[in-house]
Scaffold this motif. Sequence first.
Motif, PDB file in Angstrom:
ATOM      1  N   ASP A 171       0.847  -1.205   0.000  1.00  0.00           N
ATOM      2  CA  ASP A 171       0.000   0.000   0.000  1.00  0.00           C
ATOM      3  C   ASP A 171       0.879   1.251   0.000  1.00  0.00           C
ATOM      4  OD1 ASP A 171      -1.841   2.020   0.389  1.00  0.00           O
ATOM      5  OD2 ASP A 171      -3.000   0.908   1.877  1.00  0.00           O
ATOM      6  N   PRO A 172       0.998   1.923  -1.134  1.00  0.00           N
ATOM      7  CA  PRO A 172       1.859   3.106  -1.203  1.00  0.00           C
ATOM      8  C   PRO A 172       1.319   4.307  -0.433  1.00  0.00           C
ATOM      9  CG  PRO A 172       0.645   2.835  -3.258  1.00  0.00           C
ATOM     10  CD  PRO A 172       0.366   1.622  -2.440  1.00  0.00           C
ATOM     11  N   ALA A 173       0.072   4.239   0.025  1.00  0.00           N
ATOM     12  CA  ALA A 173      -0.502   5.365   0.760  1.00  0.00           C
ATOM     13  C   ALA A 173      -0.039   5.403   2.211  1.00  0.00           C
ATOM     14  CB  ALA A 173      -2.030   5.297   0.715  1.00  0.00           C
ATOM     15  N   VAL A 174       0.547   4.303   2.710  1.00  0.00           N
ATOM     16  CA  VAL A 174       0.954   4.218   4.113  1.00  0.00           C
ATOM     17  C   VAL A 174       2.441   3.899   4.191  1.00  0.00           C
ATOM     18  CG1 VAL A 174       0.591   3.081   6.331  1.00  0.00           C
ATOM     19  CG2 VAL A 174      -1.349   3.445   4.789  1.00  0.00           C
ATOM     20  N   PHE A 175       3.172   4.761   4.881  1.00  0.00           N
ATOM     21  CA  PHE A 175       4.610   4.576   5.096  1.00  0.00           C
ATOM     22  C   PHE A 175       4.801   4.075   6.513  1.00  0.00           C
ATOM     23  CE2 PHE A 175       8.936   5.668   6.126  1.00  0.00           C
ATOM     24  CZ  PHE A 175       9.635   5.584   4.942  1.00  0.00           C
ATOM     25  N   THR A 176       5.436   2.908   6.647  1.00  0.00           N
ATOM     26  CA  THR A 176       5.645   2.311   7.968  1.00  0.00           C
ATOM     27  C   THR A 176       7.114   2.413   8.373  1.00  0.00           C
ATOM     28  OG1 THR A 176       5.905   0.117   6.949  1.00  0.00           O
ATOM     29  CG2 THR A 176       3.720   0.712   7.749  1.00  0.00           C
ATOM     30  N   ARG A 223       5.113  11.963   3.114  1.00  0.00           N
ATOM     31  CA  ARG A 223       4.249  13.108   2.796  1.00  0.00           C
ATOM     32  C   ARG A 223       2.863  12.919   3.425  1.00  0.00           C
ATOM     33  NH1 ARG A 223       5.774  11.268  -1.974  1.00  0.00           N
ATOM     34  NH2 ARG A 223       3.651  11.222  -2.821  1.00  0.00           N
ATOM     35  N   PRO A 224       2.813  12.711   4.746  1.00  0.00           N
ATOM     36  CA  PRO A 224       1.560  12.278   5.365  1.00  0.00           C
ATOM     37  C   PRO A 224       0.575  13.402   5.631  1.00  0.00           C
ATOM     38  CG  PRO A 224       3.239  12.503   7.042  1.00  0.00           C
ATOM     39  CD  PRO A 224       3.910  12.801   5.721  1.00  0.00           C
ATOM     40  N   ASP A 225      -0.684  13.011   5.676  1.00  0.00           N
ATOM     41  CA  ASP A 225      -1.746  13.893   6.151  1.00  0.00           C
ATOM     42  C   ASP A 225      -1.980  13.691   7.648  1.00  0.00           C
ATOM     43  OD1 ASP A 225      -2.357  14.898   3.523  1.00  0.00           O
ATOM     44  OD2 ASP A 225      -3.298  12.957   3.132  1.00  0.00           O
ATOM     45  N   ILE A 226      -1.486  12.573   8.178  1.00  0.00           N
ATOM     46  CA  ILE A 226      -1.583  12.282   9.601  1.00  0.00           C
ATOM     47  C   ILE A 226      -0.451  11.327   9.978  1.00  0.00           C
ATOM     48  CG2 ILE A 226      -3.133  10.283   9.354  1.00  0.00           C
ATOM     49  CD1 ILE A 226      -4.512  11.250  11.976  1.00  0.00           C
ATOM     50  N   VAL A 227      -0.009  11.421  11.235  1.00  0.00           N
ATOM     51  CA  VAL A 227       1.020  10.527  11.772  1.00  0.00           C
ATOM     52  C   VAL A 227       0.413   9.749  12.927  1.00  0.00           C
ATOM     53  CG1 VAL A 227       3.290  10.379  12.882  1.00  0.00           C
ATOM     54  CG2 VAL A 227       2.854  12.120  11.124  1.00  0.00           C
ATOM     55  N   PHE A 228       0.567   8.430  12.899  1.00  0.00           N
ATOM     56  CA  PHE A 228       0.263   7.580  14.046  1.00  0.00           C
ATOM     57  C   PHE A 228       1.580   7.284  14.758  1.00  0.00           C
ATOM     58  CE2 PHE A 228      -3.378   6.740  11.333  1.00  0.00           C
ATOM     59  CZ  PHE A 228      -4.429   6.664  12.234  1.00  0.00           C
ATOM     60  N   TYR A 229       1.640   7.617  16.039  1.00  0.00           N
ATOM     61  CA  TYR A 229       2.864   7.469  16.813  1.00  0.00           C
ATOM     62  C   TYR A 229       2.687   6.407  17.884  1.00  0.00           C
ATOM     63  CZ  TYR A 229       6.527   8.602  20.218  1.00  0.00           C
ATOM     64  OH  TYR A 229       7.566   8.532  21.115  1.00  0.00           O
TER      65      TYR A 229
END
Length: 299
Positions: A171-176, A223-229
């Motif tokens: 999924d290229p929309a999510v960078f892990t 290039r996120p619209d949101i970050v999950f930390y």
Amino acid sequence: MPPLIHHPAFDAEFDPAHRFPMRKFTRLAEILVEDGLVAPGGFEVPAPALSAWLELAHDPFYVEAVLTQSVSREREKLIGFPVDARVAMRSRCAVGGTLLAARLALEGGLACNTAGGSHHAGPSGGAGFSVFNDVAVAAHVLLAEGDVSRVLVFDCDVHQGDGTARIFAEDPAVFTLSMHAERNYPTEKARSDLDVALPDGLEDDAYLALLPDLLDRAIREARPDIVFYNAGVDPHRDDRLGRLALSDAGLAERDRRVIGTCRERGLPIAGVIGGGYSRDIEALARRHSILHRVAAEFG
């Protein structure tokens, strides 16, 4: 104070002798009230996750098995505890909490769950004390509903976020990104978009020195619209299942740099507590509260 999310069901009331310190969730919420970080009755209370949300990240047959308490013994062994009705509800509420934190972060810039970070649950099912992958489900829901188009998962738990990596492998929309102890669980690692494997015994200064470049690279590439930390406290030197050597001050500075960088760049950030393992529930819950205390600095 940024919104804090809690649900009484986060505590599935395990026997205190269990390897998973379930009571920490109740005690964490109590500490946050006692110390004035949230008023009595001031927590945002999430709704349990819908099965349709859960199926965005997990096999529908596995989701159904959890919701009907019919998970196989083999899968329960991988998870580390039986999946009864309380565990199923706890897992649904934790997912709902992380999704609510994300939605509130999109509104106000920052919000934190008092649970979440179950990053070992992968597409086929749970593992490593993780029933559902709350961050992965929340990210999928936001993407599916068009609230965001790109997501960064910045995972600082001491264990690799292998389930998250597998869920978003194509999924290229999510960078892990996973910043973890190299020689810790899981034995068989997945491939995140960026893995940072750390040597045993790494202390505060060396750990913190890695963060500026990692944050810059991850934000630049995601290039996120949101970050999950994932603010796991198991990198602490006293953690029973960790292999690193951070102090309380080191964890606080880690959280400060991650949250601060995101806020300086105008990025919404949703915090989850991740792992932390100790028989001393009081010390462990206070360690988890570091995330919420640091978040208060950015309120």
